[in-house]
Design a protein around this motif. Structure first.
Motif, mmCIF file in Angstrom:
data_model
loop_
_atom_site.group_PDB
_atom_site.id
_atom_site.type_symbol
_atom_site.label_atom_id
_atom_site.label_comp_id
_atom_site.label_asym_id
_atom_site.label_seq_id
_atom_site.Cartn_x
_atom_site.Cartn_y
_atom_site.Cartn_z
ATOM 1 N N VAL B 217 -17.678 -13.319 0.178
ATOM 2 C CA VAL B 217 -18.232 -12.201 0.940
ATOM 3 C C VAL B 217 -17.179 -11.113 1.101
ATOM 4 C CG1 VAL B 217 -19.020 -11.505 3.228
ATOM 5 C CG2 VAL B 217 -19.949 -13.557 2.162
ATOM 6 N N GLN B 218 -15.967 -11.548 1.406
ATOM 7 C CA GLN B 218 -14.904 -10.551 1.588
ATOM 8 C C GLN B 218 -14.671 -9.787 0.287
ATOM 9 O OE1 GLN B 218 -11.899 -13.119 3.371
ATOM 10 N NE2 GLN B 218 -11.808 -11.678 5.093
ATOM 11 N N ALA B 219 -14.711 -10.537 -0.846
ATOM 12 C CA ALA B 219 -14.495 -9.895 -2.135
ATOM 13 C C ALA B 219 -15.555 -8.833 -2.388
ATOM 14 C CB ALA B 219 -14.522 -10.953 -3.233
ATOM 15 N N PHE B 226 -5.294 -0.427 -1.504
ATOM 16 C CA PHE B 226 -4.032 -1.159 -1.493
ATOM 17 C C PHE B 226 -3.071 -0.514 -0.519
ATOM 18 C CE2 PHE B 226 -6.166 -1.947 -5.397
ATOM 19 C CZ PHE B 226 -5.936 -3.286 -5.661
ATOM 20 N N MET B 227 -2.258 -1.363 0.106
ATOM 21 C CA MET B 227 -1.232 -0.848 0.992
ATOM 22 C C MET B 227 0.098 -0.978 0.238
ATOM 23 S SD MET B 227 1.350 -1.543 3.274
ATOM 24 C CE MET B 227 1.312 -3.306 3.577
ATOM 25 N N ARG B 253 -6.262 4.291 -2.953
ATOM 26 C CA ARG B 253 -7.474 3.735 -3.554
ATOM 27 C C ARG B 253 -7.378 3.973 -5.050
ATOM 28 N NH1 ARG B 253 -12.030 6.631 -1.625
ATOM 29 N NH2 ARG B 253 -12.281 5.259 0.147
ATOM 30 N N LEU B 254 -7.637 2.925 -5.845
ATOM 31 C CA LEU B 254 -7.554 3.048 -7.295
ATOM 32 C C LEU B 254 -8.909 3.434 -7.855
ATOM 33 C CD1 LEU B 254 -5.415 -0.090 -8.249
ATOM 34 C CD2 LEU B 254 -4.687 2.116 -7.352
ATOM 35 N N GLU B 278 -3.205 -5.881 -1.610
ATOM 36 C CA GLU B 278 -4.612 -5.476 -1.578
ATOM 37 C C GLU B 278 -5.112 -5.540 -0.141
ATOM 38 O OE1 GLU B 278 -7.271 -7.754 -4.001
ATOM 39 O OE2 GLU B 278 -8.693 -6.094 -4.014
ATOM 40 N N LEU B 279 -5.874 -4.552 0.267
ATOM 41 C CA LEU B 279 -6.459 -4.570 1.614
ATOM 42 C C LEU B 279 -7.807 -5.287 1.551
ATOM 43 C CD1 LEU B 279 -5.718 -1.067 3.149
ATOM 44 C CD2 LEU B 279 -4.677 -3.266 3.698
#
Lengths: 438, 295
Positions: B217-219, B226-227, B253-254, B278-279
């Motif tokens: 779900v998080q994915a 990305f931080m 953001r990529l 990765e955030l």
């Protein structure tokens, strides 16, 4: 099924272990015994024996003339002037001197006593002397002993009251009335008492929020039924305790009285029999005596069975309604708006019972002993007067039907109500709950 | 699957509580049941615990159609909880355990174990009234688990616990899971979801609006952000959008088509890269996003 039993057990045990249960179980028999014992005790208390010395200068009196339940007479032959100073030292309560010319001078009788003489002692002494004087005067006037004795008639009357409609009530139906009234009153009080205990139990479970845990283990109707039966058994236990303790206590009391009566000092056998008879009369005069008379002429097992039946089934009917109310509210105060509707039939039955008692065969009495809501109290009130067996059976069957209908309705309200929070219950709401699915 | 819920419907007079709910709860997992107030979580739980019945749909418990007898294999800690106030702790727990079908001696032995384990031996004869709220919570937890249910349903179990007891409770929950118990865990507290749950389902307006494995779900909600922590000067780069920037931190953001390796290759030409992470969206964010989307 096993779970209902667990619920019943908890409801029963937690209540029976309370102090208040034992206080009320013990207090009622003590009070009932007091109602029974105090009149007898009062009647016997007067019969403390007083010793009276008698100086009879006329020689008219023989010991047999001086039989009295309270007084013990002793003839003496000392002079009046001397003995009036000594009698209290010799242990006499009073001293009576009768002049030789008592027949012509009845006012010459003197009664001395150390304390202020009791009115009853004075009257008893005067009555004994007067009877003898009258008897002697009649003999002197030529009336034979036989004629005189024939005139000593004892009248024992039966009290019969005739109502306006010409119905006769004799003394045994006074007893029936007392029995009916007592049973009606007990049913009235206990239906209200145990019914509201069930209601408070339901409110407690709901407001403490334990309900949700419980009904995830047992079905709501099992919980409701278990609670009702548990509290009902507490009620039955209390009745049994009341009956057993009351019978026990009254038995002990009458044993004590009987031994007291037979150990009365200085009484001849005749006097003892008389004393026992006095006690019997005293017992009959007390309200319990009246009831005892009725009990002798009634079918006690039937009355007992009917009483327990009407208590238990009547209680089941009313307490299921109380349970439904408890489930719909969140506090006892909120419950008041609903309880009156359940209390009205109970109070109404009690009011109807007053009519039933006066006229147990009237139409009102008949119907109020048939309709399930009023029948528990009213049938029990009618029963001591005698009721045809078919009426009794019909009334019981109707009551059972009434119970099934009420408990079905209650269970449907209950299962919804116990999970409703924060919503003020109204009559409209309750009636909707009836038709909710599962 | 320990619990299969299929097409469940529940309607009350004025509103729909559950609409076409289907969930699969695997054995031995902690399943998070999430959702705003009034979404239908409690309605669903009450149907699983058979306090109420569904209008339609069915539930399978451990492969069998859910029956009354299954109640003994379910432990339920409701959100609004309470005990008989006048009863003593010991006899109350004994009663509740017996209602779950335990024999008296068996219940007594298990309860004693729990009393020793939670170090509350001297509570046995105390009336519940004399316990503090936290103590009552512990008592209630024991009542929920003493019969060793296959399915444990916990509705906001941490509410009312102080941090120390909450930690103890968390450890107990994990220990129970280790023993193979399936746990259905309903809560608002997203940090405990992140910490404990393996699977989740989010209910809003009577429907399941999101469900699945926690990581999965998080994915799904990753935004390709990305931080980075760095030294040097960060310039604009093609395909990398700088969302926020501080002297030594930035969130990037990529764009589509740019992988992490390419991004790193670009970045190291400009700055000394200290950290690249990765955030992953928190469940708090996911919750708020999904609920507001479905409202």
């Amino acid at each position: 099924m096993n779970k209902i039993f667990l619920v019943i057990q908890r409801e029963y045990v937690t209540r029976v272990l309370k102090k208040s249960f034992w206080i009320s179980s013990l207090l009622a028999p003590v009070l009932l015994t007091a109602i029974y014992a105090i009149p007898i005790w009062l009647a016997m208390k007067d019969k403390e024996h007083k010793k009276v010395a008698i100086l009879d200068l006329s020689h008219l009196w023989k010991p047999v003339d001086l039989q009295d339940k309270e007084l013990i007479f002793t003839f003496i032959s000392k002079s009046e002037m001397q003995f009036k100073k000594e009698f209290s030292k010799d242990g006499y309560d009073a001293f009576v001197s009768i002049p030789a010319n008592v027949l012509s001078n009845p006012k010459g009788v003197h009664i001395y006593s150390s304390k202020n003489i009791g009115l009853s002692l004075k009257e008893s002494v005067e009555r004994l002397i007067q009877n003898k004087v009258r008897q002697e005067l009649m003999y002197q006037a030529g009336i034979s002993k036989n004629v005189y004795e024939d005139t000593q008639v004892d009248i024992e009357s039966d009290t019969i009251t005739i109502s306006d409609s010409g119905d006769e009530t004799n003394s045994s139906s006074v007893g029936a009335m007392i029995l009916a009234g007592v049973m009606g009153l007990i049913l009235y009080v206990t239906l209200l008492l145990y019914g509201s205990q069930v209601m408070n139990g339901v409110i407690e479970e709901k407001s403490s929020r334990i309900i949700e845990v419980i009904i995830s283990s047992v079905k709501p109707y099992q919980l409701m039924l278990g609670k009702i039966i548990g509290v009902g058994l507490v009620g039955l236990t209390q009745f049994v305790l009341w009956i057993v303790l009351t019978i026990g206590l009254t038995q002990v009391t009458s044993k004590v009285y009987a031994s007291k009566a037979s150990s009365m000092v200085g009484l001849s056998q005749d006097a003892q029999i008389k004393a026992n008879a006095d006690m019997a009369i005293a017992m009959q005069d007390s309200p319990m005596g009246e009831v005892t008379k009725v009990l002798e002429s009634t079918n006690i097992p039937l009355v007992m069975f009917a009483f327990l039946f009407y208590f238990f089934v009547g209680y089941l009917l009313y307490s299921s309604l109380f349970a439904a109310i408890g489930s719909a509210v969140e506090s006892a105060t909120e419950a008041q708006q609903f309880t009156f509707i359940v209390m009205i039939p109970i109070i109404l039955s009690f009011l109807l019972a007053q009519y039933t008692m006066q006229d147990p065969d009237s139409t009102i009495a008949f119907w109020s002993s048939m309709i399930p809501f009023t029948s528990p109290i009213n049938m029990m009130v009618r029963l001591p007067y005698g009721v045809p067996i078919w009426e009794l059976v019909a009334s019981m069957v109707f009551l059972l039907i009434g119970f099934f209908v009420c408990s079905w309705i209650s269970a449907r309200i209950y299962r919804v109500g116990i999970l409703m929070y924060g919503k003020k219950a109204t009559w409209k709401e309750l009636s909707k709950w009836l038709f909710y699915k599962g | 699957m320990l619990l299969s819920i299929r097409n469940l419907e529940k309607r009350y007079a004025e509103h729909v509580a559950l609409q076409n709910i289907s969930l699969e709860i695997p054995k031995g997992c902690i399943f998070g049941l999430l959702g705003p107030n009034g979404a239908g979580k409690t309605s669903l739980i009450r149907i699983i615990t058979q306090i109420t019945g569904p209008d339609a749909g069915e539930i399978y418990f451990d492969g069998e159609r859910l029956r009354l007898e299954h109640a003994d294999q379910i432990g339920y800690l409701p959100e609004e909880r309470g005990l008989y106030k006048k009863m003593k702790v010991g006899e109350q727990l004994l009663y509740l355990a017996q209602l779950k079908g335990m024999r008296k001696d068996e219940a007594l032995a298990k309860l004693k174990d729990w009393f020793i384990r939670l170090d509350i031996k001297d509570w046995w004869n105390k009336p519940v009234d004399d316990l503090s709220k936290g103590m009552q919570q512990k008592t209630q937890f024991i009542a929920t688990v003493v019969h060793e249910p296959k399915l444990l349903i916990l509705d906001e179990p941490f509410s009312g616990f102080d941090p120390i007891n909450a930690n103890m409770l968390k450890d107990e929950i994990l220990a129970i899971k280790e023993r193979g118990t399936t746990i259905l865990f309903s809560t608002h507290r997203m940090e405990s979801v992140e910490e404990l749950c393996d699977e989740i389902a989010l209910i809003n307006h009577a429907r399941v609006v999101l469900s699945g494995n926690k990581a999965e779900v998080q994915a799904r909600f990753k935004k390709n952000q990305f931080m980075i922590r760095f030294e040097g000067n960060l310039m604009q780069m093609p395909g990398i959008e700088v969302i926020s920037q501080q002297p030594s931190h930035a969130v990037l953001r990529l764009s589509e088509g740019i992988g992490t390796n390419e991004a790193i290759a670009l970045l190291i030409q400009q700055v000394r890269l200290l950290e690249f992470k990765e955030l992953i969206p928190s469940f708090n964010e996911i919750f708020i996003q999904v609920v507001s989307e479905t409202n």
